[in-house]
Design a protein around this motif. Structure first.
Motif, short mmCIF file in Angstrom:
data_model
loop_
_atom_site.label_atom_id
_atom_site.label_comp_id
_atom_site.label_asym_id
_atom_site.label_seq_id
_atom_site.Cartn_x
_atom_site.Cartn_y
_atom_site.Cartn_z
N LYS A 341 86.46 152.70 27.10
CA LYS A 341 85.43 153.27 26.28
C LYS A 341 84.76 152.24 25.31
O LYS A 341 83.90 152.05 24.83
CB LYS A 341 85.85 154.36 25.33
N ASN A 342 85.57 151.22 24.80
CA ASN A 342 85.25 150.10 24.26
C ASN A 342 84.28 149.17 24.99
O ASN A 342 83.45 148.25 24.45
CB ASN A 342 86.49 149.23 23.46
N LEU A 343 84.72 149.02 26.24
CA LEU A 343 84.01 148.01 27.03
C LEU A 343 82.63 148.72 27.46
O LEU A 343 81.64 147.86 27.66
CB LEU A 343 84.95 147.74 28.20
N ILE A 344 82.76 149.97 27.82
CA ILE A 344 81.44 150.95 28.07
C ILE A 344 81.28 151.81 27.04
O ILE A 344 81.53 152.99 27.61
CB ILE A 344 81.56 151.37 29.72
N PRO A 345 80.61 151.60 26.03
CA PRO A 345 80.38 152.55 25.03
C PRO A 345 79.50 153.87 25.63
O PRO A 345 79.60 155.00 24.93
CB PRO A 345 79.91 151.77 23.90
N SER A 346 78.73 153.46 26.22
CA SER A 346 77.70 154.62 26.80
C SER A 346 78.61 155.50 27.80
O SER A 346 77.85 156.46 28.13
CB SER A 346 76.62 153.94 27.44
N ILE A 347 79.83 155.29 28.10
CA ILE A 347 80.37 156.33 29.20
C ILE A 347 80.72 157.41 28.76
O ILE A 347 80.70 158.53 29.60
CB ILE A 347 81.83 155.62 29.40
N GLY A 348 80.71 158.08 27.38
CA GLY A 348 80.96 159.18 27.02
C GLY A 348 82.26 159.81 27.24
O GLY A 348 83.40 159.10 27.50
N LYS A 349 82.40 161.12 27.14
CA LYS A 349 83.63 161.55 27.38
C LYS A 349 83.96 161.81 28.81
O LYS A 349 83.43 161.89 29.67
CB LYS A 349 83.65 163.05 26.82
#
Ligand SMILES: Cc1cc2nc3c(=O)[nH]c(=O)nc-3n(C[C@H](O)[C@H](O)[C@H](O)COP(=O)(O)OP(=O)(O)OC[C@H]3O[C@@H](n4cnc5c(N)ncnc54)[C@H](O)[C@@H]3O)c2cc1C
Length: 433
Positions: A341-349
Motif C-alpha cells: 500500500k505504501n508503494l502503490i497508494p492508489s491500490i485501495g483496499k
C-alpha cells in the motif's frame, strides 16, 4: 493404489518438483527409461509455493548463463509441452533507494550485459514510465525486459504430465529411503515399496537432498529457510512487470491477483543440520541476517527426538516430511500488505485470498548444485537452487539429461559442481544483487 515400479530403469529421478519433473521430461523425450519417485504429490513442496518469478536479473554472474538458458526454455514451454503455464514475459524491476545501491546495480548490470543479458539501470522517472502507480523515494532501479513469470504449480504439473506422456513412470507417495552402491557405483534405489535398479540416479529432492546424500555417503552442505507468500483478491491490473523493493515484492497475475512477500524476509529453524558446515554458511547468514528470524523452539526438540535409536524416523526417515503445511509468518503477511500500500497508494483496499509458506533450500554460496557426486559414479545432484529453482528448473533438467546421455552439456556446469565447497571455489555473493 501404488503402482509397482519396473525393477530396472536407465535413470531414477528423486523428487517431483520443477527440477525433477523437467529432468524426467528431457530424459524421456530422448527415449531414456525413467522412474520419477515422489514421497508426496507432484509439486507438493517448493515448486507449488514459489512466487512464480522467472528471473535472470540479480543473479550471481556464475548463474547468469544458466538463467538465460533456462529462461529461453520458459519462453517456449507452453508450446513445447502443450500446456498453459500462465507465461507472461513483461520483465522485472528491482528498485534502488540509495546511491550505493544504484552504483552496485550499475556494476552488476555491466557484468550481466557482458554475459549476454538485456538489463539496464534506469532512473526514477523511467521507473514511473514503466509502472506509473509506483510511489516513493526510490532513485531508480534495474530493469530486465526479458524476465517473465509463470504459475508454479501449473508449470510443474505440466512438466510431470509431459514426462509421463513421453513414457516416464511417475510413482507418487513412494519414499526413497536408501541406496545400494557397489564398488563406488550406484546400483539401486531403495524405497518404502521396494527397490529399483538404475544406471544413474538424479537427486532432485529439494530440501531433503543433503539427507539423501548422506545415505549414499556424499556430503552436501545445505540449509533450509521458510518464506511466506500472500495471494490477494484480484484488483485492476497495475503491471505485469514483477517488482522487488526491500519491504515488498509483487507479481500481478493475469487474473489481477497479486503474489506478495515481505521483501526477502525469512524464518530459520535450528535443527541438527544447523551444526554442520557452520563456517561455510556464515557469510550467507551475515548477508541475510537482517531479513532472517532465527527460531530455537519445538522443531529442534522434535528433530532431536527423531535422532533417537527407537524413533520411527530411523526406519522411515522421510515419513514425517510428507504433506506438511508450514505455517505462514503473520508478521510477514501484514508487512507485505502494508508495504504494497505504501508503494502503490492508489491500490485501495485489497483483501487476502490465501497465504502460505514454503521451505527454501540453499547452498553455502546461494547458487545451485548440479553435477555428478565425485564419490559415487552415477549419482547426480540437481538441487540447492537457493530460491531460484522455479526459473532455473527447465534449464537444469535439460542440462541433466545432456550430462547423463551425452556426458557433456550445452553450457558449462563446472561452477555448480558438488565438490566446489571442498575445493574452496564458491561464488562471490557480493556480486549478486
Ligand atoms: C516462498 C517461495 C518463493 C519462491 N519464489 C521463487 C521464484 O519466484 N522464482 C524462482 O525461481 N524460485 C522461487 N522459489 C524457489 C523455488 O520454488 C525452488 O528453488 C524450486 O521449486 C526447487 O525445485 P526442486 O524441484 O529442486 O525442489 P522441490 O519443489 O522442493 O521438490 C523436491 C521434491 O522432492 C521430494 N522428495 C524429497 N525427498 C524425497 C524422498 N526421500 N523420496 C521421494 N521424494 C522426495 C519432495 O517431496 C519434493 O516434492 C521460491 C520458493 C519458495 C518456498
Amino acid at each position: 493404489m501404488a503402482k509397482s515400479a519396473k525393477s530396472k530403469v536407465d535413470v531414477v529421478v528423486i523428487g517431483a518438483g520443477i527440477v525433477g519433473c523437467s529432468t524426467a521430461y528431457y530424459l524421456s523425450k530422448r527415449g531414456a527409461k525413467v522412474a520419477l519417485i515422489e514421497k508426496g504429490e507432484v509439486a507438493g513442496e517448493q515448486s507449488s509455493r514459489a512466487w512464480g518469478w522467472v528471473r535472470q536479473q540479480g543473479r550471481n554472474p556464475r548463474e547468469i548463463p544458466l538463467s538465460i538458458f533456462s529462461k529461453g526454455l520458459w519462453s517456449e514451454l507452453s508450446n513445447e509441452i502443450n500446456a498453459d503455464v500462465e507465461w507472461i514475459e513483461d520483465g522485472s524491476l528491482k528498485l534502488a533507494y540509495t546511491e550505493e545501491e544504484m552504483a552496485h546495480f550499475e556494476s552488476w548490470a555491466k557484468e550481466a550485459r557482458d554475459l549476454g543479458l538485456d538489463t539496464r539501470v534506469i532512473s526514477a522517472s523511467e521507473v514511473k514510465e514503466l509502472v506509473p502507480a509506483l510511489e516513493g523515494p526510490f532513485l531508480g532501479g534495474v530493469y530486465t525486459p526479458s524476465d517473465g513469470q509463470a504459475e508454479p504449480r501449473k508449470g510443474t504439473e505440466a512438466m510431470a504430465r509431459a514426462a509421463e506422456e513421453n513414457g516416464a513412470e511417475l510413482y507418487s507417495h513412494r519414499s526413497v529411503e536408501g541406496f545400494r552402491v557397489e564398488g563406488g557405483v550406484i546400483k539401486e534405489v531403495l524405497t518404502d515399496q521396494g527397490g529399483i535398479e538404475a544406471d544413474s540416479v538424479v537427486c532432485a529432492a529439494g530440501a531433503w537432498s543433503s539427507q539423501l546424500g548422506r545415505m549414499v555417503g556424499v556430503h552436501l552442505p545445505q540449509r533450509v529457510v521458510k518464506g511466506t507468500v500472500v495471494c490477494t483478491e484480484p484488483s485492476e491490473i497495475v503491471s505485469h512487470i514483477t517488482v522487488m523493493s526491500p519491504d515488498v515484492t509483487f507479481r500481478q497475475k493475469r487474473d489481477g491477483t497479486f503474489y506478495l512477500s515481505n521483501g526477502l524476509r525469512s524464518d530459520y529453524y535450528v535443527n541438527r543440520e544447523s551444526f554442520r558446515d557452520l563456517g561455510l554458511f556464515l557469510r550467507n547468514y551475515l548477508r541475510f541476517r537482517r531479513n532472517m528470524k532465527v527460531h530455537i523452539d519445538g522443531e529442534l526438540v522434535k528433530d532431536l527426538m527423531r535422532g533417537l535409536p527407537w524413533s520411527s524416523a530411523q526406519r522411515h526417515p522421510f515419513a514425517h516430511t510428507v504433506d506438511i503445511e508450514p505455517e505462514p509468518n503473520s508478521q510477514h503477511v501484514r508487512g507485505a500488505l502494508r508495504s504494497l500500500k505504501n508503494l502503490i497508494p492508489s491500490i485501495g483496499k485489497l483483501g487476502i485470498k490465501r497465504t502460505w509458506a514454503g521451505m527454501i533450500d540453499a547452498s553455502p554460496d546461494a547458487t545451485p548444485v548440479i553435477g555428478e557426486a565425485p564419490e559415487v559414479k552415477g549419482f547426480y545432484f540437481a538441487t540447492c537452487f537457493s530460491g531460484h529453482g522455479f526459473a532455473l528448473g527447465p534449464g537444469a533438467g535439460l542440462l541433466m539429461s545432456e550430462l547423463i546421455l551425452d556426458g557433456k552439456t550445452s553450457i558449462d556446469i563446472r561452477p555448480f559442481r558438488p565438490s566446489r565447497f571442498r575445493d574452496g571455489d564458491m561464488a562471490d555473493w557480493t556480486k549478486t544483487i
